[in-house]
Write a protein that holds these residues in place. Structure first.
Motif, mmCIF file in Angstrom:
data_model
loop_
_atom_site.group_PDB
_atom_site.id
_atom_site.type_symbol
_atom_site.label_atom_id
_atom_site.label_comp_id
_atom_site.label_asym_id
_atom_site.label_seq_id
_atom_site.Cartn_x
_atom_site.Cartn_y
_atom_site.Cartn_z
ATOM 1 N N VAL A 48 72.141 85.415 56.482
ATOM 2 C CA VAL A 48 72.563 86.897 56.690
ATOM 3 C C VAL A 48 72.498 87.207 57.863
ATOM 4 N N TRP A 49 71.256 87.531 58.248
ATOM 5 C CA TRP A 49 71.375 87.435 60.616
ATOM 6 C C TRP A 49 72.226 87.253 60.846
ATOM 7 N N ARG A 50 72.501 85.541 60.835
ATOM 8 C CA ARG A 50 73.510 84.939 61.364
ATOM 9 C C ARG A 50 74.897 84.996 60.960
ATOM 10 N N HIS A 51 75.094 85.554 59.758
ATOM 11 C CA HIS A 51 76.300 85.040 59.381
ATOM 12 C C HIS A 51 77.202 86.073 59.906
ATOM 13 N N PHE A 52 76.445 87.053 59.341
ATOM 14 C CA PHE A 52 77.587 87.897 58.987
ATOM 15 C C PHE A 52 76.728 89.834 59.963
ATOM 16 N N ALA A 53 75.987 89.757 61.104
ATOM 17 C CA ALA A 53 75.401 90.711 61.864
ATOM 18 C C ALA A 53 74.769 89.979 62.525
ATOM 19 N N PRO A 54 74.792 89.159 62.322
ATOM 20 C CA PRO A 54 73.724 89.176 64.436
ATOM 21 C C PRO A 54 74.309 90.128 65.376
ATOM 22 N N ALA A 55 74.726 91.368 65.483
ATOM 23 C CA ALA A 55 74.538 91.746 66.713
ATOM 24 C C ALA A 55 73.377 92.444 66.326
ATOM 25 N N THR A 56 72.481 93.010 65.436
ATOM 26 C CA THR A 56 71.506 94.329 64.837
ATOM 27 C C THR A 56 70.535 92.931 64.319
ATOM 28 N N ASP B 123 68.486 86.712 73.483
ATOM 29 C CA ASP B 123 67.514 86.336 73.406
ATOM 30 C C ASP B 123 67.058 86.435 72.331
ATOM 31 N N PRO B 124 67.036 86.433 71.031
ATOM 32 C CA PRO B 124 66.836 87.209 69.842
ATOM 33 C C PRO B 124 65.877 87.742 69.433
ATOM 34 N N THR B 125 64.456 86.606 69.815
ATOM 35 C CA THR B 125 63.375 87.720 69.269
ATOM 36 C C THR B 125 63.536 89.312 70.122
ATOM 37 N N LEU B 126 63.645 89.010 71.925
ATOM 38 C CA LEU B 126 63.518 90.463 72.471
ATOM 39 C C LEU B 126 64.557 91.381 72.283
ATOM 40 N N ASP B 127 65.488 91.339 70.786
ATOM 41 C CA ASP B 127 65.903 91.935 70.518
ATOM 42 C C ASP B 127 65.274 92.838 69.200
ATOM 43 N N LEU B 128 63.915 91.462 68.322
ATOM 44 C CA LEU B 128 63.753 92.271 67.480
ATOM 45 C C LEU B 128 62.656 92.270 68.245
ATOM 46 N N GLY B 129 61.899 92.578 68.992
ATOM 47 C CA GLY B 129 60.989 93.053 69.433
ATOM 48 C C GLY B 129 61.746 95.315 69.885
ATOM 49 N N MET B 130 62.461 94.896 70.850
ATOM 50 C CA MET B 130 62.983 96.320 71.170
ATOM 51 C C MET B 130 63.435 97.358 69.572
ATOM 52 N N SER B 131 63.785 96.923 68.809
ATOM 53 C CA SER B 131 64.412 96.751 67.912
ATOM 54 C C SER B 131 63.083 97.721 67.107
ATOM 55 N N LEU B 132 62.195 96.378 66.550
ATOM 56 C CA LEU B 132 61.009 96.996 66.088
ATOM 57 C C LEU B 132 60.413 98.263 66.378
ATOM 58 N N MET B 133 60.144 98.040 68.092
ATOM 59 C CA MET B 133 59.920 99.235 69.168
ATOM 60 C C MET B 133 60.100 100.032 69.132
ATOM 61 N N GLY B 134 61.336 100.566 68.757
ATOM 62 C CA GLY B 134 62.305 101.684 69.060
ATOM 63 C C GLY B 134 63.156 101.062 67.265
ATOM 64 N N PRO B 135 64.119 101.517 67.064
ATOM 65 C CA PRO B 135 64.862 101.741 65.767
ATOM 66 C C PRO B 135 64.303 102.144 64.575
ATOM 67 N N GLN B 136 63.561 100.959 64.547
ATOM 68 C CA GLN B 136 62.960 100.237 63.365
ATOM 69 C C GLN B 136 61.337 100.270 63.464
ATOM 70 N N MET B 137 60.764 101.495 64.126
ATOM 71 C CA MET B 137 59.389 101.789 64.294
ATOM 72 C C MET B 137 58.606 102.572 63.314
ATOM 73 N N LEU B 138 59.767 103.112 62.333
ATOM 74 C CA LEU B 138 58.851 103.603 60.807
ATOM 75 C C LEU B 138 58.563 102.617 59.608
ATOM 76 N N THR B 139 59.310 101.415 59.974
ATOM 77 C CA THR B 139 59.006 99.605 59.260
ATOM 78 C C THR B 139 58.002 99.435 59.735
ATOM 79 N N MET B 140 58.125 99.362 60.772
ATOM 80 C CA MET B 140 56.378 98.413 61.514
ATOM 81 C C MET B 140 55.668 99.605 61.309
ATOM 82 N N MET B 141 55.387 100.888 61.054
ATOM 83 C CA MET B 141 54.698 101.425 60.678
ATOM 84 C C MET B 141 54.174 101.650 59.254
#
Lengths: 101, 186
Positions: A48-56, B123-141
């Motif tokens: 789903v990440w890859r095909h529908f919503a990769p931006a988030t 770089d999806p990993t950077l995106d994930l890291g920024m997300s976990l330390m930003g808008p998704q921090m509640l999930t991480m906690m």
């Protein structure tokens, strides 16, 4: 490659895992079924990440949640088996039915 | 090429997953599950999530090694030398799972899937890291708290002696009855 084959594979993994979780008597084998089900969830989230919503990064976060759920399930499952084995000398679901009776 | 890269791990993942519940030997069942989950991790890498795919591969390798030890410890028949059925309700479960797969497949094939919105970041990993330390921090906690609670719960469940064993039924003993006394001032 389109999303459908990946999603079908995820559904197949989930259903095989569900079959194991429903049929196995041993708690450890039952946990293996749950692991397979969560494997299907991980694959579906990645698709789903890859095909529908990769931006988030929401799909990736869902994978992190599923991987954590796998680890927790394993740890608590083995602790429950250990506690059950200590008190009842059993590791089978059918022999741990005191609450049912 | 794409055909091989997707279908070989896909068939292996489902095949090994199904074999888990066919093997008599617990070691074989565990490593079959490991093969299935490694293929899943490989497919996650194929989908462009290198970091998460490698995390899945590493975690599953370790987890299945631990699982193999527990399997041999607890199963009645770990080597599978005397085959015995350890299943119940097989037919009903097969019907339920078949129906569920048919339902999911029908949904997957007939759903009007939306078009892709945006494109994957470099770089999806950077995106994930920024997300976990930003808008998704509640999930991480929440995950962190769940992990901590699991540590406590597993120790409480797995320990042989509880507080009533140590301090008596009324918890009134002045001195804990430990097999090996220790601690400061005890």
């Amino acid at each position: 490659m389109s999303a459908e084959p990946f999603l079908l594979l995820a559904a197949a993994l989930f259903c095989v895992g569900l079959f194991g979780a429903l049929t196995q008597q041993s708690i450890v084998m039952l946990m293996m079924g749950l692991e397979l089900m969560l494997g299907g969830v991980i694959l579906a989230a990645a698709t789903v990440w890859r095909h529908f919503a990769p931006a988030t990064a929401d799909g990736q976060v869902l994978i992190i949640v599923a991987v954590t759920a796998m680890a927790l399930e394993m740890a608590v499952g083995f602790a429950v088996v250990t506690a059950l084995f200590r008190s009842r000398e059993t590791d089978m679901t059918d022999m741990a039915a005191e609450l049912k009776e | 090429m794409e055909f091989v890269v997707f279908w070989v791990p896909a068939v292996l993942a489902v095949g090994c997953g199904a074999l888990v519940f066919r093997f008599d030997s617990m070691a074989r069942a565990t490593f079959s599950l490991l093969a299935s989950l490694l293929c899943t991790g490989g497919l996650v890498v194929l989908l462009g999530l290198d970091y998460l795919g490698v995390v899945v591969v590493l975690m599953m390798t370790l987890e299945m090694s631990v699982m193999a030890v527990f399997m041999v410890m607890y199963m009645m028949n770990p080597a599978g030398l005397t085959p015995m059925t350890m299943t119940h309700n097989t037919r009903a479960a097969a019907v339920v799972c078949g129906l569920l797969f048919a339902l999911l497949a029908a949904g997957i094939l007939s759903a009007p899937w939306p078009d892709r919105r945006g494109r994957p970041p470099d770089d999806p990993t950077l995106d994930l890291g920024m997300s976990l330390m930003g808008p998704q921090m509640l999930t991480m906690m929440t995950l962190a708290m769940a992990l901590f609670a699991t540590i406590v719960a597993t120790v409480v469940l797995a320990t042989r002696r509880g507080r009533y064993d140590r301090l008596g039924d009324g918890l009134r003993a002045r001195r804990a009855d430990d097999p090996v006394p220790g601690g400061v001032g005890r």
